[in-house]
Design an enzyme around this catalytic site. Sequence first.
Site, PDB file in Angstrom:
ATOM      1  N   LYS A   1       0.840  -1.206   0.000  1.00 20.77           N
ATOM      2  CA  LYS A   1       0.000   0.000   0.000  1.00 20.77           C
ATOM      3  C   LYS A   1       0.873   1.253   0.000  1.00 20.77           C
ATOM      4  CE  LYS A   1      -1.647   1.637   4.055  1.00 20.77           C
ATOM      5  NZ  LYS A   1      -1.225   3.050   4.224  1.00 20.77           N
ATOM      6  N   ASN A   2       1.897   1.248   0.860  1.00 16.08           N
ATOM      7  CA  ASN A   2       2.704   2.461   1.010  1.00 16.08           C
ATOM      8  C   ASN A   2       3.599   2.741  -0.202  1.00 16.08           C
ATOM      9  OD1 ASN A   2       1.530   2.897   3.442  1.00 16.08           O
ATOM     10  ND2 ASN A   2       3.361   2.577   4.684  1.00 16.08           N
TER      11      ASN A   2
ATOM     12  N   ARG B   1      -4.288  10.491   4.869  1.00 16.72           N
ATOM     13  CA  ARG B   1      -3.258  11.519   4.879  1.00 16.72           C
ATOM     14  C   ARG B   1      -2.354  11.446   3.652  1.00 16.72           C
ATOM     15  NH1 ARG B   1      -1.724  14.510   8.559  1.00 16.72           N
ATOM     16  NH2 ARG B   1       0.384  14.164   7.836  1.00 16.72           N
TER      17      ARG B   1
ATOM     18  N   CYS C   1      -3.949  12.675  13.145  1.00 11.93           N
ATOM     19  CA  CYS C   1      -4.640  11.410  13.290  1.00 11.93           C
ATOM     20  C   CYS C   1      -4.244  10.836  14.635  1.00 11.93           C
ATOM     21  CB  CYS C   1      -4.350  10.466  12.133  1.00 11.93           C
ATOM     22  SG  CYS C   1      -2.701   9.847  12.129  1.00 11.93           S
TER      23      CYS C   1
ATOM     24  N   ARG D   1       1.132  14.670  12.984  1.00  8.03           N
ATOM     25  CA  ARG D   1       1.480  14.440  11.580  1.00  8.03           C
ATOM     26  C   ARG D   1       1.307  15.682  10.696  1.00  8.03           C
ATOM     27  NH1 ARG D   1      -0.527   8.550   9.789  1.00  8.03           N
ATOM     28  NH2 ARG D   1       1.276   8.648   8.445  1.00  8.03           N
TER      29      ARG D   1
ATOM     30  N   LYS E   1      14.464  16.702   9.144  1.00  4.50           N
ATOM     31  CA  LYS E   1      14.183  15.418   9.790  1.00  4.50           C
ATOM     32  C   LYS E   1      13.797  14.444   8.679  1.00  4.50           C
ATOM     33  CE  LYS E   1      11.043  13.422  13.130  1.00  4.50           C
ATOM     34  NZ  LYS E   1       9.830  13.550  13.877  1.00  4.50           N
TER      35      LYS E   1
ATOM     36  N   ASP F   1       5.705   0.751  11.752  1.00  4.49           N
ATOM     37  CA  ASP F   1       4.462   0.078  11.357  1.00  4.49           C
ATOM     38  C   ASP F   1       4.396  -1.369  11.843  1.00  4.49           C
ATOM     39  OD1 ASP F   1       3.592   2.372  10.191  1.00  4.49           O
ATOM     40  OD2 ASP F   1       3.872   1.724   8.114  1.00  4.49           O
TER      41      ASP F   1
ATOM     42  N   ARG G   1      -8.280  -0.547   5.597  1.00  3.62           N
ATOM     43  CA  ARG G   1      -7.560   0.487   4.837  1.00  3.62           C
ATOM     44  C   ARG G   1      -6.293  -0.076   4.196  1.00  3.62           C
ATOM     45  NH1 ARG G   1      -5.500   4.899   8.273  1.00  3.62           N
ATOM     46  NH2 ARG G   1      -4.298   5.061   6.376  1.00  3.62           N
TER      47      ARG G   1
HETATM   48  C1  UD1 Z   1       4.748   6.999   6.126  1.00  8.21           C
HETATM   49  C2  UD1 Z   1       3.903   5.757   6.034  1.00  8.21           C
HETATM   50  C3  UD1 Z   1       3.507   5.278   7.433  1.00  8.21           C
HETATM   51  C4  UD1 Z   1       4.752   5.080   8.290  1.00  8.21           C
HETATM   52  C5  UD1 Z   1       5.611   6.348   8.283  1.00  8.21           C
HETATM   53  C6  UD1 Z   1       6.928   6.161   9.008  1.00  8.21           C
HETATM   54  C7  UD1 Z   1       2.745   5.970   3.909  1.00  8.21           C
HETATM   55  C8  UD1 Z   1       1.468   6.248   3.196  1.00  8.21           C
HETATM   56  N1  UD1 Z   1       2.711   6.068   5.254  1.00  8.21           N
HETATM   57  O1  UD1 Z   1       3.959   8.022   6.733  1.00  8.21           O
HETATM   58  O2  UD1 Z   1       2.807   4.022   7.297  1.00  8.21           O
HETATM   59  O3  UD1 Z   1       4.360   4.801   9.616  1.00  8.21           O
HETATM   60  O4  UD1 Z   1       5.910   6.739   6.924  1.00  8.21           O
HETATM   61  O5  UD1 Z   1       7.639   5.100   8.466  1.00  8.21           O
HETATM   62  O6  UD1 Z   1       3.765   5.665   3.308  1.00  8.21           O
HETATM   63  N2  UD1 Z   1       6.611  14.941  10.125  1.00  8.21           N
HETATM   64  C9  UD1 Z   1       6.582  16.300  10.380  1.00  8.21           C
HETATM   65  N3  UD1 Z   1       6.356  17.142   9.324  1.00  8.21           N
HETATM   66  C10 UD1 Z   1       6.167  16.700   8.050  1.00  8.21           C
HETATM   67  C11 UD1 Z   1       6.206  15.320   7.801  1.00  8.21           C
HETATM   68  C12 UD1 Z   1       6.430  14.454   8.866  1.00  8.21           C
HETATM   69  O7  UD1 Z   1       6.759  16.737  11.523  1.00  8.21           O
HETATM   70  O8  UD1 Z   1       5.966  17.519   7.144  1.00  8.21           O
HETATM   71  C13 UD1 Z   1       6.860  13.984  11.248  1.00  8.21           C
HETATM   72  C14 UD1 Z   1       5.669  13.042  11.481  1.00  8.21           C
HETATM   73  O9  UD1 Z   1       4.681  13.609  12.312  1.00  8.21           O
HETATM   74  C15 UD1 Z   1       6.373  11.847  12.109  1.00  8.21           C
HETATM   75  C16 UD1 Z   1       7.744  11.823  11.397  1.00  8.21           C
HETATM   76  O10 UD1 Z   1       7.941  13.155  10.886  1.00  8.21           O
HETATM   77  O11 UD1 Z   1       6.563  12.050  13.474  1.00  8.21           O
HETATM   78  C17 UD1 Z   1       7.863  10.841  10.276  1.00  8.21           C
HETATM   79  O12 UD1 Z   1       6.752  10.968   9.415  1.00  8.21           O
HETATM   80  P1  UD1 Z   1       6.805  10.548   7.879  1.00  8.21           P
HETATM   81  O13 UD1 Z   1       8.045   9.730   7.643  1.00  8.21           O
HETATM   82  O14 UD1 Z   1       6.613  11.758   7.045  1.00  8.21           O
HETATM   83  O15 UD1 Z   1       5.547   9.584   7.771  1.00  8.21           O
HETATM   84  P2  UD1 Z   1       4.431   9.553   6.629  1.00  8.21           P
HETATM   85  O16 UD1 Z   1       5.033   9.817   5.308  1.00  8.21           O
HETATM   86  O17 UD1 Z   1       3.266  10.379   7.070  1.00  8.21           O
END
Ligand code: UD1
Length: 419
Positions: free
Chosen positions: A22-23, A94, A118, A123, A163, A307, A399
């Site tokens: 999915k991801n 998201r 969420c 996030r 980050k 995950d 989902r």
């Molecule tokens: C993706 C995955 C999710 C997985 C996560 C971490 C998909 C659709 N989802 O989520 O299943 O758990 O990676 O491996 O691929 N953050 C910020 N600002 C931003 C973006 C992120 O502060 O603009 C923070 C987030 O709140 C979190 C961390 O950075 O604490 C990592 O998030 P991120 O790697 O971006 O996760 P997703 O892409 O949302």
Amino acid sequence: MDKFLINGPCKIKGNVSISGSKNASLPILAATLLFDKPVVIKNLPRVRDINTMLNLLKSLGSKIILSRDKKTAKIINKKNMKTFASYSLVKTMRGSILVLGPLISKYHKSKISLPGGCLIGARPVNYHLTALKKLGMKYELKDGYILAKSKGKLSGTTINFPKISVGATENSIIAACLAKGKTILKNCAIEPEIKDLTNFLNKAGAKIKWKGRVCKIIGVNSLNQTEYSVMADRIMAGTFCIAACLNQGSLEIKNLNPKIINSELNLLKKVGARIKTTENKILIKGPKKIKSIKNIKTKEFPGVATDLQSQLMVLMCKANGKSTITENIFENRFMHVAELRRLGAKINVKKNQAIIRGVNKFVAAPLISSDLRGSIALVLAAISAEGTSRVDRIYHLDRGAENFENKLKKIGVKIKRLK
Ligand code: UD1
């Protein structure tokens, strides 16, 4: 609302084939917005998030022809695509934010709803917005929407992510494919799903190269007609491996490259599992006595996946002794703890660390899912509990876990869906 009835404890035995990720599918589908020519994406998982993304693409003007088994989508974009992504579509997933990069890059404007927080954490999308701004996107936030535009093509630049973020890395790579000149992204996420996205884009003529956490993209004018098969879902593969460890199970897990869950397999070896791998298969036998592990820590890839944190916690609940799990990615990803306690688990949470004391048995109880991976963990817990557990609100699980109950039935789990 659908729920599962699970009659445990069940011994897991047999083989299971892993479906598409999915991801990986979500960013690949979002990236099809860059194309003028038809694109065919194969091995899509049949899960709700993929339907949501396909509906979002349709709402933007893409024509989508699905194969009979719904795993292959042919996507043909109109000349004049829409650039508006509504709250009603974005709020349910998201990952919808991933259409922002391609829309700006190709159509130079977009109005897209801000995704909300969420349950697993706030996030935010600030890293996505800052990176796209550096590429030339201008934006304002108004009434819950991101109003974005650019003066023609985006321009290549150097971006150093403060980050590591999976989504922000993906959005920036997709946007940079059609930008003018060279983009260098530093401190990128390097999850296998991101490599799958760049393999797809390169197959279509993009110019993307990796060196460690640095991604170099040379912009091209357009992408070619292409066909691509999405990688296997490593999180579901890891989930089945953990299931096999719970009650001395024995599983053959087919259809994925075991290297992409190396860290997790090493953990399961420490737990006592016997594991053999080939190029596209894992053979796993659960231990007689599950050994506890003192310091499991979730980390960005190649670390242990967040995950899989809740599923690993179920396993540690059944281990001999005390374990700890530290969640380093999301600030509130322990909602499953309260439910596991209802089965008899002994878990204390201090900030982002869970301290788990192994118990001999779980006793069945009614359980409520609160997020996708957490609900998968509750199903694993119910499988190892004595008696009939009911797992409510499994729409979270739908989902992202394809055909989960049928796969589980095939390997010995007594599970029934109630509508
Ligand atoms: C993706 C995955 C999710 C997985 C996560 C971490 C998909 C659709 N989802 O989520 O299943 O758990 O990676 O491996 O691929 N953050 C910020 N600002 C931003 C973006 C992120 O502060 O603009 C923070 C987030 O709140 C979190 C961390 O950075 O604490 C990592 O998030 P991120 O790697 O971006 O996760 P997703 O892409 O949302």
